[in-house]
Design a protein around this motif. Sequence first.
Motif, PDB file in Angstrom:
ATOM      1  N   ALA A 150       1.555   2.836   8.680  1.00  0.00           N
ATOM      2  CA  ALA A 150       2.298   4.063   8.139  1.00  0.00           C
ATOM      3  C   ALA A 150       3.469   4.655   9.084  1.00  0.00           C
ATOM      4  N   LEU A 151       3.033   4.881  10.198  1.00  0.00           N
ATOM      5  CA  LEU A 151       4.060   5.427  11.148  1.00  0.00           C
ATOM      6  C   LEU A 151       5.217   4.227  11.388  1.00  0.00           C
ATOM      7  N   GLU A 152       4.946   3.329  11.719  1.00  0.00           N
ATOM      8  CA  GLU A 152       6.063   2.026  11.980  1.00  0.00           C
ATOM      9  C   GLU A 152       6.658   1.798  10.689  1.00  0.00           C
ATOM     10  N   SER A 153       6.242   1.810   9.411  1.00  0.00           N
ATOM     11  CA  SER A 153       6.913   1.579   8.199  1.00  0.00           C
ATOM     12  C   SER A 153       7.600   2.911   7.807  1.00  0.00           C
ATOM     13  N   ALA A 154       7.526   4.047   8.289  1.00  0.00           N
ATOM     14  CA  ALA A 154       8.214   5.351   8.170  1.00  0.00           C
ATOM     15  C   ALA A 154       9.527   5.374   9.191  1.00  0.00           C
ATOM     16  N   ALA A 155       9.397   4.470  10.156  1.00  0.00           N
ATOM     17  CA  ALA A 155      10.622   4.112  11.298  1.00  0.00           C
ATOM     18  C   ALA A 155      11.409   2.974  11.252  1.00  0.00           C
ATOM     19  N   LEU A 156      11.135   2.163  10.033  1.00  0.00           N
ATOM     20  CA  LEU A 156      11.851   0.956   9.936  1.00  0.00           C
ATOM     21  C   LEU A 156      13.420   1.015   9.951  1.00  0.00           C
ATOM     22  N   GLY A 157      13.963   2.172   9.472  1.00  0.00           N
ATOM     23  CA  GLY A 157      15.357   2.401   9.387  1.00  0.00           C
ATOM     24  C   GLY A 157      15.963   2.897  10.690  1.00  0.00           C
TER      25      GLY A 157
ATOM     26  N   GLU B 141       0.892  -1.144   0.075  1.00  0.00           N
ATOM     27  CA  GLU B 141       0.042  -0.239  -0.094  1.00  0.00           C
ATOM     28  C   GLU B 141       0.976   1.254  -0.087  1.00  0.00           C
ATOM     29  N   TRP B 142       0.355   2.320  -0.537  1.00  0.00           N
ATOM     30  CA  TRP B 142       1.023   3.566  -0.626  1.00  0.00           C
ATOM     31  C   TRP B 142       0.791   4.509   0.547  1.00  0.00           C
ATOM     32  N   PHE B 143       1.707   5.121   1.143  1.00  0.00           N
ATOM     33  CA  PHE B 143       1.404   5.783   2.337  1.00  0.00           C
ATOM     34  C   PHE B 143       2.405   7.159   2.231  1.00  0.00           C
ATOM     35  N   GLU B 144       2.136   7.998   3.111  1.00  0.00           N
ATOM     36  CA  GLU B 144       2.892   9.163   3.119  1.00  0.00           C
ATOM     37  C   GLU B 144       2.962   9.823   4.548  1.00  0.00           C
ATOM     38  N   VAL B 145       4.098  10.061   5.036  1.00  0.00           N
ATOM     39  CA  VAL B 145       4.029  10.777   6.598  1.00  0.00           C
ATOM     40  C   VAL B 145       4.713  12.181   6.192  1.00  0.00           C
TER      41      VAL B 145
ATOM     42  N   PHE C   2       4.418  -6.381   7.535  1.00  0.00           N
ATOM     43  CA  PHE C   2       3.623  -7.191   8.124  1.00  0.00           C
ATOM     44  C   PHE C   2       3.709  -7.299   9.556  1.00  0.00           C
ATOM     45  N   VAL C   3       3.055  -6.994  10.393  1.00  0.00           N
ATOM     46  CA  VAL C   3       3.271  -6.686  11.889  1.00  0.00           C
ATOM     47  C   VAL C   3       2.513  -8.230  12.570  1.00  0.00           C
ATOM     48  N   THR C   4       3.532  -8.660  13.188  1.00  0.00           N
ATOM     49  CA  THR C   4       3.282  -9.930  13.895  1.00  0.00           C
ATOM     50  C   THR C   4       4.010  -9.871  15.419  1.00  0.00           C
ATOM     51  N   PRO C   5       3.609 -10.890  16.373  1.00  0.00           N
ATOM     52  CA  PRO C   5       4.007 -10.658  17.449  1.00  0.00           C
ATOM     53  C   PRO C   5       5.609 -10.925  17.670  1.00  0.00           C
ATOM     54  N   GLY C   6       6.366 -10.092  18.287  1.00  0.00           N
ATOM     55  CA  GLY C   6       7.537  -9.983  18.240  1.00  0.00           C
ATOM     56  C   GLY C   6       8.096  -8.759  17.573  1.00  0.00           C
ATOM     57  N   PHE C   7       7.375  -7.967  16.852  1.00  0.00           N
ATOM     58  CA  PHE C   7       7.983  -6.811  16.197  1.00  0.00           C
ATOM     59  C   PHE C   7       8.130  -5.725  17.045  1.00  0.00           C
ATOM     60  N   GLU C   8       9.060  -4.965  16.812  1.00  0.00           N
ATOM     61  CA  GLU C   8       9.453  -3.918  17.735  1.00  0.00           C
ATOM     62  C   GLU C   8       9.007  -2.615  17.329  1.00  0.00           C
ATOM     63  N   PHE C   9       7.906  -2.141  18.076  1.00  0.00           N
ATOM     64  CA  PHE C   9       7.524  -0.749  17.844  1.00  0.00           C
ATOM     65  C   PHE C   9       8.265   0.392  18.392  1.00  0.00           C
TER      66      PHE C   9
END
Length: 361
Positions: free
Chosen positions: A271-278, A239-243, A291-298
């Motif tokens: 969107a927010l967590e995708s923008a912070a993956l780096g 999906e396309w997103f913009e922050v 794909f956010v599943t248990p164990g993901f670091e927010f």
Amino acid sequence: MPAPSCLPSLHVDDFDFALPAELIAQHPLAERSDSRLLDGCGDAPVDRRFTELPALLDARDLLVFNDTQVIKARLYGRKASGGAVELLVERVIASAGEARHEVWAHLRASKSPKAGAVLRLAESFDAEVLGRAGPDDALFRLRFPDDPFVLLARHGHVPLPPYITHDADASDERRYQTVFAKHPGAVAAPTAALHFDAALLGALDARGIARASVTLHVGAGTFQPVRVASLADHRMHSEWFEVPAATVAAIEAARARGGRVVAIGTTTLRALESAALGGGLRAGARETDLFVTPGFEFRVVDALLTNFHLPKSTLLMLVSAFAGFERIRSLYAHAISQRYRFFSYGDAMLLARAVTSSAAS
């Protein structure tokens, strides 16, 4: 939901649960903020009204909304042979300085049309099939004769979710859309935000609670169940997103004053967590297949307002990752026992992020 298998080797059946069909909301309530709110932030669930939300927030908090606008993405038509077709436009393809009028769409027909075929849509205009597109060529590329947004607004139908059994009507055109929808492109509503009306937004303003926005154009894949046994084998739709830079600044300001970042809906969270993956939160526009599943670091979101999600869905997996598997299982059992309304036109739930060992250290 059943007891989970050993983490992190979760299976899709770990996210199944039995839901009485009568709890699937088929129509919105008379007023947006008439819905119920399950407060899941404390040790025990608390049944509230949605109008209580402002009192559950701190003036230092920041609410972040998804301001995408649902387009009338469903079209009906016929092939040259006379066979019926149904289109669900997944994405409008735009190119700077070029009027391509191209869309990617799901297409249902007795026999799939080939490249070069012409479809008569809504008994009003012709669209040319250009070929296949998307992951695994699951979508069709079509060329419209004019601006797709204009044609869809004029001839399309609101793309209600598959579990809503009535045809979209004028009421759905108004209610399956947030009051602050701004950027057209979604084929599904950011449903947690459907509960907000002018009075509720005014109550938030009266408490001095700041608001910011992101845009994520929700795709039809949000309703698709995970069809593989192991979550590790699932391929998430993109999906396309913009922050915006202003939202990044608002989040930094909230952090500085000791406030929480409250995501209104799972699409805002993605969107927010995708923008912070780096590492740090970065402004800008791009694609996400997170794909956010248990164990993901927010890294960004502290609290989440969300509706109740489908069994075996990626969204149920996301909220389980955010608040904790056992907590979500308990809250869903409570919601069913207390007859909450489920899915897009249903009630809401407020969740706090679970404290993990990494977050506590």
